[in-house]
Design an enzyme around this catalytic site. Structure first.
Site, PDB file in Angstrom:
ATOM      1  CE1 TYR A  57      19.600 -36.146  -5.726  1.00 20.92           C
ATOM      2  CE2 TYR A  57      20.904 -34.273  -4.963  1.00 20.92           C
ATOM      3  CZ  TYR A  57      20.348 -35.528  -4.744  1.00 20.92           C
ATOM      4  OH  TYR A  57      20.560 -36.171  -3.547  1.00 20.92           O
ATOM      5  CB  SER A  58      19.448 -35.271 -13.986  1.00 22.23           C
ATOM      6  OG  SER A  58      20.426 -36.258 -13.925  1.00 22.23           O
TER       7      SER A  58
ATOM      8  CB  CYS B 274      19.977 -40.783 -17.901  1.00 19.04           C
ATOM      9  SG  CYS B 274      20.274 -39.758 -16.455  1.00 19.04           S
TER      10      CYS B 274
ATOM     11  CE1 TYR C 184      20.893 -41.468 -10.416  1.00 20.08           C
ATOM     12  CE2 TYR C 184      21.570 -40.330 -12.416  1.00 20.08           C
ATOM     13  CZ  TYR C 184      20.570 -40.754 -11.549  1.00 20.08           C
ATOM     14  OH  TYR C 184      19.265 -40.467 -11.828  1.00 20.08           O
TER      15      TYR C 184
HETATM   16  P1  FAD Z   1      24.501 -40.525   0.895  1.00 17.66           P
HETATM   17  O1  FAD Z   1      24.142 -40.204   2.279  1.00 17.66           O
HETATM   18  O2  FAD Z   1      25.602 -39.768   0.256  1.00 17.66           O
HETATM   19  O3  FAD Z   1      24.790 -42.065   0.813  1.00 17.66           O
HETATM   20  C1  FAD Z   1      25.336 -42.629  -0.334  1.00 17.66           C
HETATM   21  C2  FAD Z   1      26.300 -43.694   0.086  1.00 17.66           C
HETATM   22  O4  FAD Z   1      25.580 -44.749   0.713  1.00 17.66           O
HETATM   23  C3  FAD Z   1      27.027 -44.367  -1.074  1.00 17.66           C
HETATM   24  O5  FAD Z   1      28.152 -43.638  -1.448  1.00 17.66           O
HETATM   25  C4  FAD Z   1      27.358 -45.697  -0.490  1.00 17.66           C
HETATM   26  O6  FAD Z   1      28.518 -45.607   0.281  1.00 17.66           O
HETATM   27  C5  FAD Z   1      26.215 -45.975   0.445  1.00 17.66           C
HETATM   28  N1  FAD Z   1      25.230 -46.882  -0.143  1.00 17.66           N
HETATM   29  C6  FAD Z   1      24.289 -46.578  -1.067  1.00 17.66           C
HETATM   30  N2  FAD Z   1      23.546 -47.647  -1.369  1.00 17.66           N
HETATM   31  C7  FAD Z   1      24.032 -48.649  -0.604  1.00 17.66           C
HETATM   32  C8  FAD Z   1      23.687 -50.013  -0.463  1.00 17.66           C
HETATM   33  N3  FAD Z   1      22.675 -50.547  -1.164  1.00 17.66           N
HETATM   34  N4  FAD Z   1      24.396 -50.743   0.409  1.00 17.66           N
HETATM   35  C9  FAD Z   1      25.411 -50.204   1.115  1.00 17.66           C
HETATM   36  N5  FAD Z   1      25.782 -48.930   1.022  1.00 17.66           N
HETATM   37  C10 FAD Z   1      25.102 -48.167   0.179  1.00 17.66           C
HETATM   38  N6  FAD Z   1      19.721 -38.991  -7.835  1.00 17.66           N
HETATM   39  C11 FAD Z   1      18.389 -38.802  -7.977  1.00 17.66           C
HETATM   40  O7  FAD Z   1      17.600 -39.225  -7.117  1.00 17.66           O
HETATM   41  N7  FAD Z   1      17.887 -38.103  -9.053  1.00 17.66           N
HETATM   42  C12 FAD Z   1      18.693 -37.599 -10.014  1.00 17.66           C
HETATM   43  O8  FAD Z   1      18.205 -36.983 -10.969  1.00 17.66           O
HETATM   44  C13 FAD Z   1      20.105 -37.793  -9.884  1.00 17.66           C
HETATM   45  N8  FAD Z   1      20.935 -37.299 -10.803  1.00 17.66           N
HETATM   46  C14 FAD Z   1      22.287 -37.497 -10.677  1.00 17.66           C
HETATM   47  C15 FAD Z   1      23.118 -36.972 -11.664  1.00 17.66           C
HETATM   48  C16 FAD Z   1      24.481 -37.165 -11.581  1.00 17.66           C
HETATM   49  C17 FAD Z   1      25.380 -36.605 -12.668  1.00 17.66           C
HETATM   50  C18 FAD Z   1      25.015 -37.891 -10.466  1.00 17.66           C
HETATM   51  C19 FAD Z   1      26.493 -38.105 -10.357  1.00 17.66           C
HETATM   52  C20 FAD Z   1      24.190 -38.382  -9.502  1.00 17.66           C
HETATM   53  C21 FAD Z   1      22.808 -38.200  -9.576  1.00 17.66           C
HETATM   54  N9  FAD Z   1      21.935 -38.674  -8.585  1.00 17.66           N
HETATM   55  C22 FAD Z   1      20.589 -38.501  -8.748  1.00 17.66           C
HETATM   56  C23 FAD Z   1      22.445 -39.331  -7.363  1.00 17.66           C
HETATM   57  C24 FAD Z   1      22.648 -38.271  -6.244  1.00 17.66           C
HETATM   58  O9  FAD Z   1      23.719 -37.412  -6.594  1.00 17.66           O
HETATM   59  C25 FAD Z   1      22.995 -38.872  -4.882  1.00 17.66           C
HETATM   60  O10 FAD Z   1      24.108 -39.719  -5.045  1.00 17.66           O
HETATM   61  C26 FAD Z   1      21.876 -39.659  -4.242  1.00 17.66           C
HETATM   62  O11 FAD Z   1      20.740 -38.827  -4.025  1.00 17.66           O
HETATM   63  C27 FAD Z   1      22.328 -40.217  -2.875  1.00 17.66           C
HETATM   64  O12 FAD Z   1      22.777 -39.164  -2.088  1.00 17.66           O
HETATM   65  P2  FAD Z   1      22.497 -39.137  -0.525  1.00 17.66           P
HETATM   66  O13 FAD Z   1      23.160 -37.941   0.048  1.00 17.66           O
HETATM   67  O14 FAD Z   1      21.046 -39.299  -0.251  1.00 17.66           O
HETATM   68  O15 FAD Z   1      23.205 -40.453  -0.042  1.00 17.66           O
END
Ligand code: FAD
Ligand code: A2P
Length: 349
Positions: free
Chosen positions: A129-130, A307, A349
């Protein structure tokens, strides 16, 4: 309040208040923040100072805490940022870092390890997360870090079932007082130049605002001995609806306080239309201002930061390419040089 400058500030404030009363207007509050002295005075950067830039990059803290031995912080607060009528959930989270060594600078990210195990019974992996706060934290005591997190939710493409993201849901539902496992910091791509006269162009969609909140707070809300921003900061911000404009009140307050140094351009996709009658995406705003942006990016002290959603990059390139072509310049080549000079920064991302 015994220094001449403090007396002067107090007089100014009283005069302004009296004037405002006479003409019956609401005066924006004048903030009196302490001046922050930072340990290493930072020299302004120019393109020719790449060697000193490298030294500076080497000074940036990275991976102080690794996944095997994360820092355990505490959630201090968790506030909704999306207002009535907006789409989804985005939270501003504040974590206590006291007792640890986690230091960071604007533009870096941290990792969060959600509680529990994945489907194979292994502990969940970290998500990045940023960081949305400056190195001094929202409380200016160097002891907190803030995030801006959207809860991921979507309908499963096969079953149609509503799916919620693991880590984003964990964070969005976190109660103040809860422990949180933090890794990092990481990232050197989105660092802000030390030059207080730089032009900083920022292009964000949704939570892509996080690092820009940190930049803007550093530029305008904190008072530093060695960094008094005098350049132009221009934020392009794409969101779905007006109630989705994250940190709206604060951004607009900065714009009204610093109209000569801060421009704010929204792209509100589900309320506004572009010239072609389609959704107003950030790239349409870039296209509208492409000539001005082209002039700006050619200056040695202009840095552009992107971003948020990956999807916006192509459209931004199209807009810039159209402007560059008018001057016989190949944008792809020009952008490569900007990247080499550390003046074009992307974190999507
Ligand atoms: P997970 O449970 O890991 O699920 C994600 C997975 O769900 C995906 O890999 C994909 O397989 C699936 N998926 C997602 N959308 C769909 C769709 N529409 N249809 C079908 N499948 C889907 N997030 C923020 O909110 N704020 C930030 O500031 C932020 N900064 C980031 C900075 C960087 C450098 C990076 C790389 C990412 C950043 N993110 C940010 C994103 C964050 O890291 C997570 O990826 C995000 O919160 C989702 O994680 P999760 O565990 O909730 O989802
Ligand atoms: P929309 O969802 O109307 O298609 P958030 O993360 O808060 O949902 O905001 C993301 C913003 O970015 C929304 O306005 C969204 O529009 C917009 N968006 C979605 N896809 C793109 C894209 N490919 N390029 C630029 N903006 C996009």
């Amino acid at each position: 309040m015994n220094k001449p400058i403090d007396r002067f500030k107090k007089d100014l404030k009283n005069i302004a208040k009296a004037g405002a009363k006479l003409i019956n207007i609401d005066l924006p509050e004048i903030e009196e923040k302490p001046i922050i002295a930072e340990s290493a005075p930072e020299a302004p950067l120019t393109q020719t100072k790449l060697a000193s830039k490298k030294a500076k990059k080497d000074d940036i803290p990275v991976n102080t805490y690794r996944p095997k031995d994360p820092f355990v912080g505490k959630c201090l607060s968790n506030e909704e940022l999306v207002r009535e009528g907006g789409e989804g959930t985005v939270r501003h989270l504040l974590f206590d870092l006291s007792g640890g060594d986690l230091r960071y600078v604007e533009g870096q990210s941290i990792g969060i390890i959600p509680a529990g195990n994945d489907e194979s019974g292994k502990p969940h992996k970290l998500r990045l997360y940023s960081i949305a706060s400056t190195r001094h934290g929202d409380r200016l005591d160097d002891k907190t870090v803030s995030l801006c997190v959207r809860q991921l939710e979507y309908n499963h493409p096969k079953t149609g079932e509503r799916v919620y993201g693991v880590c984003s849901t964990y964070l969005c539902n976190m109660e103040p007082g809860a422990d949180v496992k933090i890794t990092g910091p990481v990232g050197k791509e989105m660092l802000l130049p030390d030059d207080p006269n730089a032009n900083i162009i920022m292009m964000a969609t949704g939570t892509g605002i996080a690092p820009f909140r940190a930049y803007l707070w550093r530029m305008f809300k904190e008072k530093h001995e060695n960094y008094q921003f005098k350049g132009l900061a221009w934020l392009f911000f794409g969101v779905a609806y007006t109630p989705n404009i994250l940190y709206k009140q604060e951004l607009e307050k900065l714009q009204s306080q610093y109209p000569d140094h801060f421009r704010l351009t929204y792209a509100i996709s589900r309320e506004q239309k572009n010239a072609a009658g389609s959704k107003m995406y950030i790239q349409s705003r870039i296209a509208e201002h492409a000539d001005e942006l082209w002039e700006l990016v050619q200056k040695d002290n202009t840095h552009t930061y992107i971003c948020g959603l990956k999807g916006m990059e192509g459209g931004i390139d199209e807009g810039m390419s159209a402007a560059a072509t008018k001057h016989g310049v190949d944008w792809a080549e020009y952008q490569r040089d900007l990247k080499k000079a550390h003046r074009w920064h992307v974190e999507t991302y």
